[in-house]
Scaffold this active site. Structure first.
Site, PDB file in Angstrom:
ATOM      1  N   ASP A 143       0.821  -1.222   0.000  1.00  0.00           N
ATOM      2  CA  ASP A 143       0.000   0.000   0.000  1.00  0.00           C
ATOM      3  C   ASP A 143       0.856   1.274   0.000  1.00  0.00           C
ATOM      4  OD1 ASP A 143      -1.895  -1.964   0.353  1.00  0.00           O
ATOM      5  OD2 ASP A 143      -2.369  -1.430   2.420  1.00  0.00           O
ATOM      6  N   ARG A 279     -16.639  -4.720 -18.013  1.00  0.00           N
ATOM      7  CA  ARG A 279     -16.182  -5.960 -17.385  1.00  0.00           C
ATOM      8  C   ARG A 279     -15.271  -5.571 -16.221  1.00  0.00           C
ATOM      9  NH1 ARG A 279     -19.581  -7.796 -20.107  1.00  0.00           N
ATOM     10  NH2 ARG A 279     -19.545  -9.626 -21.469  1.00  0.00           N
ATOM     11  N   HIS A 285      -4.720 -10.564  -4.415  1.00  0.00           N
ATOM     12  CA  HIS A 285      -3.431 -10.931  -3.813  1.00  0.00           C
ATOM     13  C   HIS A 285      -2.330 -11.199  -4.827  1.00  0.00           C
ATOM     14  CE1 HIS A 285      -6.361 -11.372  -0.624  1.00  0.00           C
ATOM     15  NE2 HIS A 285      -5.353 -11.190   0.220  1.00  0.00           N
TER      16      HIS A 285
END
Ligand code: F6P
Length: 364
Positions: A143, A279, A285
């Protein structure tokens, strides 16, 4: 020559690429540089709370180049189970902090290196302070939201994975004339989404730090169309809220909440407002795995060496940080509770706006 020490090292919080490179650097520096012994604590704080203690002693065999290339963490990690309120099987919580400190003492350690994100750093620092355990922190998280460091280990590799995903979505978007929405990790911050969105050529990038409107997105998609392109790429950070400010989360099997679903939310809303098909791809992960990229190998190696040097200098309760091309160290007390968010008017956001990307609406 400093007195021979015994140092412990653990990885805590979500895994990412580059953790093993940091472990390797710590082992190199501590054994070669100072003649110390290095103990790897397994599964974050659990290794010191479990009885028998769960650890291994590292020797220089772990310092081989293979560690640079390995994703994940060979020590294992946890990103739940706060030792101050440890979840017990009967649904209650128990303060297990004393067990952690006793474990540290039983192993006869002189200092502990914690490789973690802001949450782990805060909890571990509180634990260490309470038990008089000297601690040095190494920041990691895809992050990249740890305060006072330009880079946390894992971020740049995750950026590469996210950018590659956009590269792969672009041709299929073009072939089917679709609007492809890519949901990326980042919890409460949009560093991965904003930077990879720029790198991958997204038309719309939504991040938690900047409010957006569905009308704003639709206007951008119409502009793309007027310019002669019948497909578009939308990148959204998982922590983005709905237009009305609600977080979009999913309950995991263990009852924990995690972000997830904002991509589908947007597709459902936009589907009623635009003609093109949409879409959604949720990268998840995948962003945490894989072979560490060069920047993460370098930053992790530098952090590992400097963390050991800090212990040698007796500079405890500090975190190594990367600032302006240098490794520095900052007090752990200055990290706790602060999230390094995207600056809505900083260089990266300005770049996105300059490229005509819709990144939401916020007045300076
Ligand atoms: O903090 C790192 C991170 O990968 C976030 O980007 C994400 O929201 C979260 O961890 C996912 O956690 P878990 O591994 O528990 O699913």
């Amino acid at each position: 020559m400093s007195k021979s020490k015994r140092i412990g090292i653990l990885t805590s919080g979500g895994d990412c690429a580059g953790l093993n490179a940091a472990l390797r650097a710590v082992v190199h520096r501590a054994i070669r540089g100072y003649g110390w012994r290095v103990f790897g604590i397994r599964d974050g704080s659990l290794g010191l709370m479990n009885r028998p203690l769960d650890y291994c002693e590292f020797d220089l065999s772990v310092a081989s180049g293979e560690m640079l290339r390995m994703g994940g963490t060979i020590l294992g990690t946890i990103n739940k189970g706060d030792p101050f309120a440890y979840p017990m099987p009967d649904g209650t919580t128990k303060d297990r902090s004393a067990e952690f400190v006793e474990g540290y003492k039983e192993l006869g350690l002189d200092a502990l290196i914690v490789i973690g994100g802001d949450g782990s750093m805060r909890i571990l620092n509180k634990l260490c302070k309470q038990g008089g355990v000297p601690m040095v922190g190494i920041p990691k998280t895809i992050d990249n939201d740890v305060a006072h460091t330009d880079y946390a280990i894992g971020y740049v590799t995750a950026l590469g994975v996210a950018t590659e995903a956009i590269d792969r979505l672009a041709p299929t978007a073009a072939s089917h004339h679709r609007v492809m929405i890519l949901e990326l990790m980042g919890r409460d911050v949009g560093h991965i989404a904003l930077s990879s969105g720029i790198g991958g050529g997204a038309d719309v990038i939504l991040i938690p730090e900047i409010p957006y409107s569905l009308e704003g997105i639709v206007a951008k998609l119409a502009e793309v169309n007027q310019e002669g392109r019948n497909h578009a790429l939308v990148v959204v950070a998982e922590g983005c809220k709905t237009e009305t400010g609600l977080p979009v989360t999913q309950v995991q099997a263990d009852g924990e909440f995690r972000y997830g679903g904002i991509g589908q939310y947007l597709a459902a809303r936009l589907g009623k407002m635009i003609e093109a098909e949409t879409r959604v791809t949720v990268l998840g992960h995948v962003q945490r795995g894989g072979t560490p990229g060069m920047r993460d190998r370098l930053v992790a190696s530098a952090f590992g060496v400097h963390a050991v040097d800090l212990i040698a200098q007796g500079k405890m309760d500090r975190m190594v940080a990367w600032q302006h091309g240098q490794v520095v160290d900052v007090p752990l007390s200055e990290i706790a509770g602060i999230t390094r968010a995207v600056d809505p008017f900083g260089t990266i956001a300005h770049t996105a706006r300059g490229l005509g990307i819709y990144i939401g609406e916020m007045k300076a």
